[in-house]
Write a protein that holds these residues in place. Structure first.
Motif, PDB file in Angstrom:
ATOM      1  N   VAL A  13       0.833  -1.212   0.000  1.00 54.38           N
ATOM      2  CA  VAL A  13       0.000   0.000   0.000  1.00 54.38           C
ATOM      3  C   VAL A  13       0.861   1.252   0.000  1.00 54.38           C
ATOM      4  CG1 VAL A  13      -1.636   1.347   1.389  1.00 54.38           C
ATOM      5  CG2 VAL A  13      -2.001  -1.110   1.044  1.00 54.38           C
ATOM      6  N   LEU A  14       1.878   1.289   0.845  1.00 57.08           N
ATOM      7  CA  LEU A  14       2.718   2.483   0.947  1.00 57.08           C
ATOM      8  C   LEU A  14       3.434   2.777  -0.370  1.00 57.08           C
ATOM      9  CD1 LEU A  14       4.123   1.906   4.527  1.00 57.08           C
ATOM     10  CD2 LEU A  14       2.405   3.600   3.839  1.00 57.08           C
ATOM     11  N   VAL A  15       3.906   1.753  -1.044  1.00 60.10           N
ATOM     12  CA  VAL A  15       4.571   1.967  -2.335  1.00 60.10           C
ATOM     13  C   VAL A  15       3.554   2.449  -3.374  1.00 60.10           C
ATOM     14  CG1 VAL A  15       5.834   0.862  -4.227  1.00 60.10           C
ATOM     15  CG2 VAL A  15       6.483   0.406  -1.852  1.00 60.10           C
ATOM     16  N   HIS A  16       2.338   1.892  -3.353  1.00 62.02           N
ATOM     17  CA  HIS A  16       1.292   2.394  -4.262  1.00 62.02           C
ATOM     18  C   HIS A  16       0.997   3.866  -3.977  1.00 62.02           C
ATOM     19  CE1 HIS A  16      -0.281  -0.651  -6.960  1.00 62.02           C
ATOM     20  NE2 HIS A  16      -0.097  -1.556  -6.018  1.00 62.02           N
ATOM     21  N   MET A  17       0.926   4.240  -2.713  1.00 64.54           N
ATOM     22  CA  MET A  17       0.663   5.641  -2.349  1.00 64.54           C
ATOM     23  C   MET A  17       1.727   6.568  -2.933  1.00 64.54           C
ATOM     24  SD  MET A  17      -0.418   5.590   1.596  1.00 64.54           S
ATOM     25  CE  MET A  17      -2.072   5.169   2.081  1.00 64.54           C
ATOM     26  N   THR A  25      -8.536   6.210  -0.899  1.00 61.77           N
ATOM     27  CA  THR A  25      -9.567   5.984   0.109  1.00 61.77           C
ATOM     28  C   THR A  25      -9.412   4.569   0.691  1.00 61.77           C
ATOM     29  OG1 THR A  25     -11.177   5.048  -1.421  1.00 61.77           O
ATOM     30  CG2 THR A  25     -11.182   7.474  -1.150  1.00 61.77           C
ATOM     31  N   SER A  26     -10.019   4.366   1.836  1.00 61.77           N
ATOM     32  CA  SER A  26     -10.017   3.031   2.450  1.00 61.77           C
ATOM     33  C   SER A  26     -10.673   2.016   1.521  1.00 61.77           C
ATOM     34  CB  SER A  26     -10.741   3.061   3.796  1.00 61.77           C
ATOM     35  OG  SER A  26     -10.054   3.890   4.696  1.00 61.77           O
ATOM     36  N   SER A  54      -0.900  10.129   6.565  1.00 57.67           N
ATOM     37  CA  SER A  54      -1.875  11.092   7.075  1.00 57.67           C
ATOM     38  C   SER A  54      -3.196  10.808   6.370  1.00 57.67           C
ATOM     39  CB  SER A  54      -1.412  12.530   6.823  1.00 57.67           C
ATOM     40  OG  SER A  54      -1.269  12.760   5.439  1.00 57.67           O
ATOM     41  N   SER A  55      -4.248  11.387   6.898  1.00 58.34           N
ATOM     42  CA  SER A  55      -5.556  11.158   6.282  1.00 58.34           C
ATOM     43  C   SER A  55      -6.332  12.456   6.228  1.00 58.34           C
ATOM     44  CB  SER A  55      -6.346  10.106   7.067  1.00 58.34           C
ATOM     45  OG  SER A  55      -6.621  10.567   8.370  1.00 58.34           O
ATOM     46  N   GLY A  62      -8.630  10.992   1.970  1.00 58.30           N
ATOM     47  CA  GLY A  62      -8.117   9.634   1.919  1.00 58.30           C
ATOM     48  C   GLY A  62      -6.770   9.571   2.599  1.00 58.30           C
ATOM     49  N   TRP A  63      -6.057   8.502   2.339  1.00 52.55           N
ATOM     50  CA  TRP A  63      -4.759   8.242   2.948  1.00 52.55           C
ATOM     51  C   TRP A  63      -3.645   8.644   2.003  1.00 52.55           C
ATOM     52  CZ3 TRP A  63      -5.042   6.893   7.913  1.00 52.55           C
ATOM     53  CH2 TRP A  63      -6.205   6.278   8.376  1.00 52.55           C
ATOM     54  N   GLN A  64      -2.600   9.245   2.567  1.00 51.47           N
ATOM     55  CA  GLN A  64      -1.427   9.577   1.772  1.00 51.47           C
ATOM     56  C   GLN A  64      -0.182   9.506   2.652  1.00 51.47           C
ATOM     57  OE1 GLN A  64      -2.359  13.386   0.178  1.00 51.47           O
ATOM     58  NE2 GLN A  64      -2.144  14.447   2.117  1.00 51.47           N
ATOM     59  N   LEU A  65       0.963   9.441   2.011  1.00 46.08           N
ATOM     60  CA  LEU A  65       2.221   9.380   2.752  1.00 46.08           C
ATOM     61  C   LEU A  65       2.453  10.678   3.507  1.00 46.08           C
ATOM     62  CD1 LEU A  65       4.529   7.714   0.086  1.00 46.08           C
ATOM     63  CD2 LEU A  65       3.708   6.690   2.216  1.00 46.08           C
TER      64      LEU A  65
END
Length: 142
Positions: A13-17, A25-26, A54-55, A62-65
């Protein structure tokens, strides 16, 4: 026994971000991981508390690095997720008075502890930007 794949899934997930231009989004992450958005939110909240993501709420949220991948190691994520032992091999304790069983358990435990120390040391040397292809893997020519 089912393997715990949270570490590899969160690294994914983190690499995709890193490669996204907008927050995920979740629901999007849940589709990617073939899981429930509630599971995603719970796990991402752990990474948020550790400062890695962070969100944002609402439209466009959504979620991001929260920091560059180069500043995050495999060990950082492993620790944040409070992963247990790396190995699922179990020691027997059915005959804990037996000197042979005690010797076997001691030998296995010593080997597993040494192996885990080596793995964790290696985890500390691998940053997530290497997984993303931004840096050559450790020990590989640039």
């Amino acid at each position: 026994m089912r393997k715990d794949s949270r570490l590899s899934r969160m690294l994914h997930v983190l690499v995709h971000m890193h490669h996204q231009t907008s927050p995920l989004t979740s629901d999007q992450i849940a589709l990617m991981l073939h899981t429930n958005p509630v599971v995603v939110r719970r796990t991402m909240a752990i990474l948020k508390a550790a400062g890695f993501v962070s969100s944002g709420k609402g439209h466009g949220g959504g979620w991001q690095l929260a920091m560059p991948l180069a500043q995050i190691t495999l060990l950082d994520i492993h620790k944040a997720l409070k992963e247990g032992s790396l190995f699922t091999l179990g020691l027997t304790d059915e005959h804990n008075e037996c000197p042979i069983e005690q010797a076997v358990n001691t030998a296995i435990d010593d080997v597993l502890q040494a192996a885990e120390a080596l793995v964790l040391e290696r985890f500390s040397q691998v940053t997530l930007d290497q997984l993303a292809g931004d840096q050559p893997p450790l020990g590989m020519p640039g």
